[in-house]
Design an enzyme around this catalytic site. Structure first.
Site, short mmCIF file in Angstrom:
data_model
loop_
_atom_site.label_atom_id
_atom_site.label_comp_id
_atom_site.label_asym_id
_atom_site.label_seq_id
_atom_site.Cartn_x
_atom_site.Cartn_y
_atom_site.Cartn_z
N ASN A 7 73.51 25.36 34.24
CA ASN A 7 72.38 24.82 35.01
C ASN A 7 71.48 25.98 35.44
OD1 ASN A 7 70.84 24.06 37.30
ND2 ASN A 7 72.10 22.25 37.54
N ASP A 9 68.56 25.82 37.13
CA ASP A 9 67.62 25.52 38.23
C ASP A 9 67.34 26.71 39.14
OD1 ASP A 9 67.67 22.92 37.35
OD2 ASP A 9 68.94 22.18 38.97
N HIS A 10 68.38 27.49 39.40
CA HIS A 10 68.20 28.54 40.43
C HIS A 10 67.38 29.73 39.96
CE1 HIS A 10 70.21 26.27 43.36
NE2 HIS A 10 71.23 26.08 42.55
N ARG A 18 57.84 32.43 45.25
CA ARG A 18 56.59 33.19 45.30
C ARG A 18 55.50 32.61 44.40
NH1 ARG A 18 57.27 38.68 47.02
NH2 ARG A 18 58.65 38.54 48.80
N HIS A 43 67.38 20.13 36.63
CA HIS A 43 67.14 18.99 37.53
C HIS A 43 65.67 19.00 37.92
CE1 HIS A 43 68.57 16.84 41.49
NE2 HIS A 43 67.61 16.18 40.89
N ARG A 45 63.52 17.75 40.32
CA ARG A 45 63.60 17.05 41.61
C ARG A 45 62.24 16.45 41.97
NH1 ARG A 45 68.35 18.51 45.00
NH2 ARG A 45 67.27 17.21 46.50
N ARG A 49 61.13 21.41 43.89
CA ARG A 49 61.43 22.67 44.59
C ARG A 49 61.84 23.80 43.63
NH1 ARG A 49 66.94 21.18 47.88
NH2 ARG A 49 65.62 19.47 48.62
N HIS A 50 62.28 23.43 42.43
CA HIS A 50 62.60 24.51 41.46
C HIS A 50 61.99 24.19 40.08
CE1 HIS A 50 66.03 21.85 40.99
NE2 HIS A 50 66.69 22.33 42.01
N GLU A 70 68.82 16.24 34.82
CA GLU A 70 69.26 15.47 35.99
C GLU A 70 68.04 14.82 36.62
OE1 GLU A 70 71.16 18.32 38.48
OE2 GLU A 70 72.78 18.66 37.07
N THR A 100 71.35 20.79 48.31
CA THR A 100 71.69 20.52 46.92
C THR A 100 72.22 19.09 46.87
OG1 THR A 100 73.06 21.21 45.05
CG2 THR A 100 74.00 21.56 47.22
N THR A 101 72.54 18.59 45.67
CA THR A 101 72.99 17.19 45.55
C THR A 101 74.31 17.03 46.30
OG1 THR A 101 72.02 17.33 43.35
CG2 THR A 101 73.23 15.33 43.87
N GLU A 151 79.69 11.87 35.34
CA GLU A 151 79.97 13.26 35.74
C GLU A 151 80.57 13.18 37.14
OE1 GLU A 151 76.94 16.28 35.18
OE2 GLU A 151 77.76 17.46 36.84
N HIS A 190 79.67 20.71 40.09
CA HIS A 190 79.12 20.99 41.43
C HIS A 190 80.04 21.91 42.23
CE1 HIS A 190 76.69 20.82 44.97
NE2 HIS A 190 75.77 20.25 44.23
N GLY A 191 79.47 23.05 42.57
CA GLY A 191 80.20 24.00 43.41
C GLY A 191 81.28 24.77 42.67
N GLY A 212 76.03 25.94 37.75
CA GLY A 212 74.77 26.65 37.93
C GLY A 212 74.83 27.79 38.91
N HIS A 213 75.00 27.46 40.18
CA HIS A 213 74.80 28.44 41.25
C HIS A 213 75.66 29.69 41.08
CE1 HIS A 213 74.82 29.94 45.46
NE2 HIS A 213 73.55 29.61 45.37
N1 PXP Z 1 76.00 18.72 38.17
C1 PXP Z 1 75.05 18.06 38.89
C2 PXP Z 1 74.84 16.61 38.63
C3 PXP Z 1 74.26 18.75 39.83
O1 PXP Z 1 73.32 18.08 40.54
C4 PXP Z 1 74.45 20.15 39.99
C5 PXP Z 1 73.56 20.89 40.92
O2 PXP Z 1 72.24 20.85 40.50
C6 PXP Z 1 75.43 20.77 39.22
C7 PXP Z 1 76.21 20.03 38.33
C8 PXP Z 1 75.69 22.24 39.30
O3 PXP Z 1 76.12 22.57 40.59
P1 PXP Z 1 76.26 24.10 40.99
O4 PXP Z 1 74.89 24.68 40.98
O5 PXP Z 1 76.84 24.02 42.37
O6 PXP Z 1 77.16 24.75 40.00
#
Ligand code: PXP
Length: 241
Positions: A7, A9-10, A18, A43, A45, A49-50, A70, A100-101, A151, A190-191, A212-213
Site C-alpha cells: 500500500n 498511500d503514505h 506540502r 486508497h 479517500r 488526504r493522500h 480501496e 486510518t480505516t 479482506e 491493517h497494522g 503499507g505503513h
Molecule cells: N488494507 C486496507 C483495507 C486498508 O484500508 C489499509 C490501510 O489503508 C491497509 C490494508 C494497510 O494498512 P497499514 O497501512 O496499516 O499496513
C-alpha cells in the site's frame, strides 16, 4: 503462495503535506513491484488526504502487477473506480475524523448499498472484496451478498496488548476458517509490521496481505526495495514453516 500487496498511500501522504510533486507514489509503486510486490494497493479517500484522482489513472497505466483500489461506498468514488478500472476494488468504511480505516465495513447495515456497488463494479469486470472485521456474523452476511473475496481487518490484532494478542489471533483464525468454509477468498491487512506479521502470514487460507505503513516507514532508512524484499521474505518464510 501467499502474496504481498504493498500500500503506497503514505508516500502520497508526505507529498500532500506540502502539495509538492514529490515523493511520487507512482515511482514507489514501480520500485515495490521491482522488489517483488505482487500487487499495489491504494486508497482514494473522499477527503483526498493522500492519493489523488490523477494518481489512480496514472497508476492504472503503469502497473505491471495488479491494482487494488480501496474505495468507500460513495457514488463519486465508485464512479471513478468504474472509469479507472482497477483489477480489484476493496470496499472500506470511511470516517472523516479517523487517522486510518478503523474498523471493517458493516455489511449488515449497508447491505443494500453494498449490493448496488458490487453489481456496478462487477458489470465493469472489477473484482470486489469487502474489508471486514474478523466477525462470523459479518462474514456470513458478506457471503450472502454473493461476494467472492473478503479482506479481514487485522487492526485489533496489531493493536492488542500483549495479554490480548492470542485472543485476537484466535478471532482472525476462526474468521479465516469460517470464510473458507463459505467458499470465500480471504485476504488480510491493517497494522501489520515486521514484528507482528509472522503469526498472520502463517494462517493457511489467507491468500494476500496488504501492508503499507510499516513498509513505507522502513523505506526511510532502508529504501523501498529492501523494505519490500524483507517483508516478502518474512511472509513467505512464515507460510513455509
Ligand atoms: N488494507 C486496507 C483495507 C486498508 O484500508 C489499509 C490501510 O489503508 C491497509 C490494508 C494497510 O494498512 P497499514 O497501512 O496499516 O499496513
Amino acid at each position: 503462495m501467499i502474496k504481498l500487496g504493498v500500500n503506497i498511500d503514505h508516500v502520497a501522504t508526505i507529498r500532500q503535506q506540502r502539495y509538492t510533486d514529490y515523493p511520487d507514489p507512482l515511482l514507489a509503486a514501480i520500485k515495490a513491484e521491482e522488489a517483488g510486490a505482487d500487487l499495489i494497493t491504494l486508497h482514494l479517500r473522499e477527503d483526498r488526504r493522500h492519493i489523488q484522482d490523477n494518481d489512480v489513472f496514472a497508476m492504472r497505466k503503469i502497473l505491471k502487477t495488479r491494482m487494488n483500489l480501496e474505495c468507500s461506498l460513495s457514488v463519486d468514488i465508485i464512479n471513478i473506480a468504474c472509469k479507472a478500472k482497477p483489477d480489484d476494488v476493496c470496499l472500506v468504511p470511511e470516517n472523516r475524523s479517523e487517522l486510518t480505516t478503523e474498523g471493517g465495513l458493516d455489511v449488515i447495515k449497508h447491505m443494500s448499498s453494498i449490493r448496488n456497488v458490487v453489481d456496478l463494479l462487477s458489470s465493469n469486470e472489477i473484482n470486489v472484496s469487502i474489508f471486514i472485521d474478523p466477525d462470523i456474523v459479518q462474514i456470513e452476511a458478506a457471503a450472502k451478498i454473493g461476494i467472492g473475496i473478503i479482506e479481514i481487518h487485522t487492526g485489533k490484532y496489531s493493536d492488542a496488548a500483549p495479554s490480548q494478542i492470542n485472543n485476537e489471533l484466535f478471532r482472525v483464525k476462526e474468521a479465516v476458517g469460517f470464510a473458507k468454509s463459505q467458499g470465500l477468498k480471504v485476504n488480510a491487512g491493517h497494522g501489520l509490521s515486521y514484528d507482528n506479521v509472522t503469526s498472520i502470514a502463517s494462517i493457511d487460507g489467507i491468500e494476500e496481505l496488504n501492508i503499507g505503513h510499516s513498509i513505507i516507514s522502513r523505506s526511510i532508512f532502508d529504501g523501498i526495495h529492501n523494505a519490500v524484499v524483507e517483508m516478502k521474505r518474512i511472509i513467505l518464510e512464515a507460510r513455509n514453516k
